[in-house]
Design a protein around this motif. Sequence first.
Motif, PDB file in Angstrom:
ATOM      1  N   PHE A   6       0.838  -1.202   0.000  1.00 27.31           N
ATOM      2  CA  PHE A   6       0.000   0.000   0.000  1.00 27.31           C
ATOM      3  C   PHE A   6       0.876   1.256   0.000  1.00 27.31           C
ATOM      4  N   SER A   7       1.895   1.243  -0.832  1.00 24.57           N
ATOM      5  CA  SER A   7       2.882   2.329  -0.853  1.00 24.57           C
ATOM      6  C   SER A   7       2.271   3.695  -1.161  1.00 24.57           C
ATOM      7  N   SER A   8       1.175   3.709  -1.913  1.00 21.05           N
ATOM      8  CA  SER A   8       0.565   4.986  -2.279  1.00 21.05           C
ATOM      9  C   SER A   8      -0.300   5.575  -1.163  1.00 21.05           C
ATOM     10  N   GLU A   9      -0.527   4.804  -0.111  1.00 19.29           N
ATOM     11  CA  GLU A   9      -1.440   5.244   0.939  1.00 19.29           C
ATOM     12  C   GLU A   9      -0.780   5.443   2.299  1.00 19.29           C
ATOM     13  N   VAL A  10       0.502   5.108   2.426  1.00 24.45           N
ATOM     14  CA  VAL A  10       1.162   5.207   3.733  1.00 24.45           C
ATOM     15  C   VAL A  10       1.913   6.534   3.857  1.00 24.45           C
ATOM     16  N   ASN A  11       2.115   6.956   5.111  1.00 27.15           N
ATOM     17  CA  ASN A  11       2.824   8.211   5.365  1.00 27.15           C
ATOM     18  C   ASN A  11       4.324   8.082   5.106  1.00 27.15           C
ATOM     19  N   ASN A  12       4.880   6.920   5.471  1.00 26.11           N
ATOM     20  CA  ASN A  12       6.316   6.678   5.295  1.00 26.11           C
ATOM     21  C   ASN A  12       6.537   5.427   4.464  1.00 26.11           C
ATOM     22  N   GLN A  13       7.357   5.543   3.434  1.00 24.95           N
ATOM     23  CA  GLN A  13       7.615   4.414   2.550  1.00 24.95           C
ATOM     24  C   GLN A  13       8.498   3.361   3.221  1.00 24.95           C
ATOM     25  N   ALA A  14       8.401   2.129   2.715  1.00 31.91           N
ATOM     26  CA  ALA A  14       9.182   1.021   3.259  1.00 31.91           C
ATOM     27  C   ALA A  14      10.668   1.226   2.984  1.00 31.91           C
ATOM     28  N   THR A  15      11.486   0.869   3.955  1.00 31.38           N
ATOM     29  CA  THR A  15      12.937   0.891   3.793  1.00 31.38           C
ATOM     30  C   THR A  15      13.403  -0.500   3.387  1.00 31.38           C
ATOM     31  N   PRO A  16      14.635  -0.651   2.864  1.00 34.52           N
ATOM     32  CA  PRO A  16      15.118  -1.979   2.456  1.00 34.52           C
ATOM     33  C   PRO A  16      14.971  -3.005   3.577  1.00 34.52           C
ATOM     34  N   ILE A  17      14.396  -4.157   3.253  1.00 29.32           N
ATOM     35  CA  ILE A  17      14.006  -5.133   4.276  1.00 29.32           C
ATOM     36  C   ILE A  17      15.183  -5.619   5.124  1.00 29.32           C
ATOM     37  N   LEU A  18      16.245  -6.100   4.507  1.00 32.02           N
ATOM     38  CA  LEU A  18      17.363  -6.647   5.278  1.00 32.02           C
ATOM     39  C   LEU A  18      18.033  -5.574   6.132  1.00 32.02           C
ATOM     40  N   ARG A  19      18.181  -4.396   5.571  1.00 33.70           N
ATOM     41  CA  ARG A  19      18.794  -3.306   6.333  1.00 33.70           C
ATOM     42  C   ARG A  19      17.912  -2.922   7.526  1.00 33.70           C
ATOM     43  N   THR A  20      16.612  -2.927   7.304  1.00 28.58           N
ATOM     44  CA  THR A  20      15.679  -2.574   8.379  1.00 28.58           C
ATOM     45  C   THR A  20      15.685  -3.614   9.485  1.00 28.58           C
ATOM     46  N   LEU A  21      15.697  -4.878   9.108  1.00 25.32           N
ATOM     47  CA  LEU A  21      15.626  -5.945  10.103  1.00 25.32           C
ATOM     48  C   LEU A  21      16.903  -6.086  10.928  1.00 25.32           C
ATOM     49  N   PHE A  22      18.060  -5.880  10.300  1.00 23.07           N
ATOM     50  CA  PHE A  22      19.313  -6.192  10.980  1.00 23.07           C
ATOM     51  C   PHE A  22      20.187  -4.986  11.336  1.00 23.07           C
ATOM     52  N   ILE A  23      19.940  -3.842  10.706  1.00 27.09           N
ATOM     53  CA  ILE A  23      20.846  -2.704  10.933  1.00 27.09           C
ATOM     54  C   ILE A  23      20.123  -1.473  11.477  1.00 27.09           C
ATOM     55  N   GLU A  24      19.010  -1.090  10.855  1.00 26.28           N
ATOM     56  CA  GLU A  24      18.294   0.112  11.275  1.00 26.28           C
ATOM     57  C   GLU A  24      16.804  -0.203  11.442  1.00 26.28           C
ATOM     58  N   PRO A  25      16.421  -0.753  12.591  1.00 29.06           N
ATOM     59  CA  PRO A  25      15.023  -1.134  12.814  1.00 29.06           C
ATOM     60  C   PRO A  25      14.094   0.072  12.838  1.00 29.06           C
ATOM     61  N   ILE A  26      12.847  -0.172  12.503  1.00 29.16           N
ATOM     62  CA  ILE A  26      11.844   0.893  12.461  1.00 29.16           C
ATOM     63  C   ILE A  26      11.059   0.940  13.776  1.00 29.16           C
ATOM     64  N   ALA A  27      10.400   2.073  13.988  1.00 32.14           N
ATOM     65  CA  ALA A  27       9.522   2.219  15.151  1.00 32.14           C
ATOM     66  C   ALA A  27       8.247   1.407  14.926  1.00 32.14           C
ATOM     67  N   PRO A  28       7.690   0.816  15.981  1.00 37.69           N
ATOM     68  CA  PRO A  28       8.154   0.845  17.363  1.00 37.69           C
ATOM     69  C   PRO A  28       9.063  -0.320  17.722  1.00 37.69           C
ATOM     70  N   TYR A  29       9.443  -1.110  16.726  1.00 38.35           N
ATOM     71  CA  TYR A  29      10.094  -2.389  17.013  1.00 38.35           C
ATOM     72  C   TYR A  29      11.561  -2.256  17.399  1.00 38.35           C
ATOM     73  N   TRP A  30      12.148  -1.064  17.225  1.00 41.06           N
ATOM     74  CA  TRP A  30      13.546  -0.877  17.582  1.00 41.06           C
ATOM     75  C   TRP A  30      13.785  -1.111  19.077  1.00 41.06           C
ATOM     76  N   TYR A  31      12.749  -0.929  19.887  1.00 40.29           N
ATOM     77  CA  TYR A  31      12.898  -1.188  21.330  1.00 40.29           C
ATOM     78  C   TYR A  31      13.239  -2.651  21.583  1.00 40.29           C
ATOM     79  N   LEU A  32      12.547  -3.585  20.917  1.00 44.70           N
ATOM     80  CA  LEU A  32      12.814  -5.015  21.087  1.00 44.70           C
ATOM     81  C   LEU A  32      14.215  -5.362  20.604  1.00 44.70           C
TER      82      LEU A  32
END
Length: 352
Positions: free
Chosen positions: A117-143
């Motif tokens: 739903f890229s046309s309807e979200v406020n913030n676009q998705a970041t690269p999956i592997l980078r997000t999961l292992f290097i720069e997590p997104i909110a709110p999951y960065w706490y975990l």
Amino acid sequence: MKGSYKLMGKSQKRYVWVDYIKIFACLLVVFGHLYMSMMAGGWIKETTRYYCWPVQTIYTFHVPLFFICSGFLYQSSNKNKEWTLEKHVKNVKRKLLALGVPYFTFSIITLVLKIVFSSEVNNQATPILRTLFIEPIAPYWYLYTLFFLFCIVPYFKDKQLMKKIFVGAVFFKVLYVVWLCNFNLPDIVNKILANLVWFLLGMLISEIYMSKTLIKDWMNVVILGVGLGISWIYYSKPLENNVLQFVIGSCMIFPILYFFMSISPDKEGRFVHKLNQYFMPVYVLHTIIAAMLRSILLKIGIANFLLHFSIELIASILIPIVIYEIASKNWILLFWFEPVKALKMKRKKNEN
């Protein structure tokens, strides 16, 4: 708040104040993310005081409260135990399961929804592997950050050593907000330097007693007032200042801790414990639920700010609770929220 009392309520089997704080902080997280999404969606201007002041103030202390609670429970559950590398590795594996499953599950779900739903979200998705292992997104960065804190911080039998390490963490926190934050450090290093002091503060609290002669009610009111006053002055507009954030956060955190620790468990304890069981589902699902509802409301022609905010706020809390109640009846569904509890349920079912 009369007489003296144990800071953390050691005489209680459950630490009810921890439940109170987690519920309180989780509600602030839901409110903060929803309020920010209202700004991103164009309902609120980013430069207005009624946006800047509450959001920036909340963000100085709500997640640190989670780290304090986690550190407290970590040390309390291992009190007077001798630390060994073997025990530490075993605990890290357990935390990898307990934190890793919801972290990866709901981070991936969020990223997939952002892509679809890229046309309807406020913030676009970041690269999956980078997000999961290097720069997590909110709110999951706490975990993500909490897991690495469990990896590097042992529990302590020696109270004096714990105090010395806490003082060291305070030093590095000050060094970080004053100087190190200006460098292009890896994201996980930034997160550990920013939050280690709060995790260790929670561990230290598990060993400390506080009396009314040490911290009085009026002192906490003054400290809280100073924090709110500073935030009111400086957060009238968007402002990135790590030193200020640390100062305001500290002024907010200690009175909040004092207030919730002074509440007697009494008969409310069971009810609060029940509410605390919904912490994880609300935490990991609230942004997903709010985003989906926002899209639906806009598609059916509802664009009023108050309606959006009210409906999304209520739904972001109630829908995850309903989902968790359904999931709690089946270990496979529960696994994605609380894998350790789910596996215990499975073993118990097999034994019967």
